[in-house]
Design an enzyme around this catalytic site. Structure first.
Site, PDB file in Angstrom:
ATOM      1  N   HIS A 234       8.399  22.377  19.301  1.00 53.02           N
ATOM      2  CA  HIS A 234       7.926  21.651  20.079  1.00 53.02           C
ATOM      3  C   HIS A 234       9.072  22.326  21.195  1.00 53.02           C
ATOM      4  O   HIS A 234       9.976  22.343  20.702  1.00 53.02           O
ATOM      5  CB  HIS A 234       8.334  20.614  19.382  1.00 53.02           C
TER       6      HIS A 234
ATOM      7  N   ASP B 179       3.336  22.044  20.261  1.00 49.01           N
ATOM      8  CA  ASP B 179       3.182  22.553  21.072  1.00 49.01           C
ATOM      9  C   ASP B 179       4.170  22.626  22.619  1.00 49.01           C
ATOM     10  O   ASP B 179       5.589  22.535  22.073  1.00 49.01           O
ATOM     11  CB  ASP B 179       3.034  20.429  22.167  1.00 49.01           C
TER      12      ASP B 179
ATOM     13  N   GLU C  94       3.406  22.826  13.703  1.00 53.22           N
ATOM     14  CA  GLU C  94       3.082  21.275  15.242  1.00 53.22           C
ATOM     15  C   GLU C  94       3.733  22.069  16.656  1.00 53.22           C
ATOM     16  O   GLU C  94       3.869  21.591  17.232  1.00 53.22           O
ATOM     17  CB  GLU C  94       4.427  20.655  14.539  1.00 53.22           C
TER      18      GLU C  94
ATOM     19  N   ASN D 253       9.155  22.727   6.484  1.00 53.82           N
ATOM     20  CA  ASN D 253       8.934  22.185   7.810  1.00 53.82           C
ATOM     21  C   ASN D 253      10.543  21.642   8.028  1.00 53.82           C
ATOM     22  O   ASN D 253      10.812  20.460   7.627  1.00 53.82           O
ATOM     23  CB  ASN D 253       7.923  21.144   7.771  1.00 53.82           C
TER      24      ASN D 253
ATOM     25  N   GLU E  47      12.219  18.570   7.671  1.00 51.41           N
ATOM     26  CA  GLU E  47      13.075  18.551   9.047  1.00 51.41           C
ATOM     27  C   GLU E  47      14.512  17.922   7.644  1.00 51.41           C
ATOM     28  O   GLU E  47      15.187  16.491   7.708  1.00 51.41           O
ATOM     29  CB  GLU E  47      13.574  17.261  10.142  1.00 51.41           C
TER      30      GLU E  47
END
Ligand code: G3I
Length: 402
Positions: free
Chosen positions: A281, A311, A309, A245, A204
């Site tokens: 996400h 979801d 990651e 990432n 990030e």
């Protein structure tokens, strides 16, 4: 009439007064006996019946070491890791608590996934809560679990603006910040040299507008801290794949454009960036429309890409229609990954709704994972299994990882 039970003869009279009292007495005793026997029989039947229905109660108390009743039965279907084509890992973030305490969680993690990511155990604050004092237990536990289950370990994360231990002071001179950061990256990567397949070296680093995020590292060390972190990690383990990432970069956007430019510049400067991680996400109702094309333009830089990651959060209440839509989002993201040989792993950020960060961070949202709170597969799981089942890509093909 001959009595079957006693073999003795019976006299049956129409008018009771005609029968001698002794005989009547015997008859009463036989009837009472018969009633008692019948009552006992009925009682036995009732008790046995109840036992069969309710079980003996003992079963409800999980035997020591026995999997709890919610433990998923061994799947009579190929698992995701069995269906996944070679060269692409199917992974999950792992929460250390259930990994230690929940056999059912461990069972599913071991059978469904061939890669694992530490959700929190390898973050700086978890690993080095006070300067020079390392707490390796959580990270070691996951690496050992992975080695016992033939899984790759994806290390998350070495340099991040969050979860920085409190002893790292913004008051420090730049040189001290730099040596603390270098020591940390070197210490952690060296410890797991040859045991961690890939690292999120920096996480990030971009702000929503695509500019470099204003962090302690940027303020103290300048933009060069990113390249330095990659070089330190590469020196500590030349065999590990090194990723940058981020989130909000899954579809084309100013932030994704900025990340593409940054990776291109780092590669041009010989910085060992091997891959780009797309956190993913995603909201159930607005997935990125152009994920495949976006991943492809990064792959064209010569790097690997990974869904790191994933979801898909649902706006509560959960409904069958929303679960169906969620399943299509999971399927589409998998399709985008499988469309590119450069896509080397597809990781979900936790596989059960019982252990998801979403409800705590996205108020009013939840049910973001492949399995529900009781570890039952959801439509999203079936969509992934179905998509993998349809795969034409030969499973035996040698890995093309660039
Ligand atoms: O372990 C402590 C516990 O001892 C303490 O009692 C409790 C109460 O404060 O906190 C526990 O630590 C929490 C930790 O999760 C473990 O549950 C931290 O407060 C909490 O901040 C931490 O949240 C994690 C968050 O990153 C921040 O590190 C989430 O679980 C994790 O899912 C989330 O993951 C991030 C990725 O690393 C990067 N990308 C976004 C993603 C979601 O935010």
């Amino acid at each position: 009439m001959t009595d079957l039970l006693s073999g003795r003869r019976h006299v049956v009279a129409a008018d009771r007064t005609a029968v001698p009292s002794g005989v009547r007495g015997d008859a009463r005793r036989r009837r009472r006996l018969g009633l008692i026997v019948a009552a006992v029989l009925v009682l036995v039947l009732v008790v046995t019946g109840l036992a069969v229905v309710a079980g003996d109660g003992v079963e409800d108390e999980p035997r020591a070491g026995a999997p709890p009743p919610s433990a998923p039965a061994a799947p009579d279907r190929p698992t995701l890791r069995e269906l996944m084509p070679s060269g692409v890992r199917i992974g999950s973030a792992v929460d250390g608590r259930p990994l230690s305490l929940d056999p059912a969680y461990r069972a599913l993690l071991g059978t469904e996934f061939n890669a694992v990511t530490t959700e929190n155990a390898m973050k700086w604050r978890s690993l080095e809560p006070s300067e020079g004092v390392y707490v390796w237990a959580g990270a070691d536990q996951l690496v050992e679990f992975a080695e016992q289950h033939d899984q790759e370990v994806y290390g998350h994360t070495l340099v991040w603006h969050s979860d920085v231990p409190t002893w790292v002071s913004p008051q420090w001179p730049a040189e001290r910040v730099r040596s603390a950061l270098k020591d940390h990256v070197t210490e952690v990567v060296s410890r797991y040299r040859g045991r961690v397949w890939a690292w999120d070296v920096v996480n990030e680093v971009l702000d929503e507008d695509g500019s470099l995020r204003d962090t302690l590292w940027l303020r103290k060390l300048g933009p060069g801290y990113i390249a330095d972190a990659f070089r330190w990690a590469h020196a500590a383990d030349p065999g590990a794949r090194l990723f940058i990432n981020d989130y909000g970069v899954e579809g084309r956007s100013r932030k994704a454009d900025a990340l593409l430019k940054l990776v291109g510049e780092l590669r041009r400067d010989g910085v060992p960036v091997d891959g780009v991680g797309f956190q993913s996400h995603l909201p159930w109702d607005a997935p990125p429309p152009d994920l495949t094309a976006n991943l492809r333009r990064f792959a064209d830089l010569g790097v690997s890409v990974a869904i790191t990651e994933l979801d898909v959060r649902i706006e509560l209440p959960v409904t069958p229609a929303k679960l169906k839509r969620q399943a299509e989002v999971y399927r589409d993201v998998l399709r985008s990954c499988l469309a590119l040989s450069a896509c080397v792993s597809f990781t979900v950020w936790g596989f059960t709704d019982a252990r998801s960060w979403i409800p705590g961070y996205h108020r009013g949202y939840g049910a973001a994972c492949l399995f529900d709170e009781d570890l039952r597969p959801k439509p999203a799981y079936s969509a992934l299994a179905d998509e993998l089942g349809r795969l034409t890509r030969p499973t035996a093909a040698p890995a093309e990882t660039p």
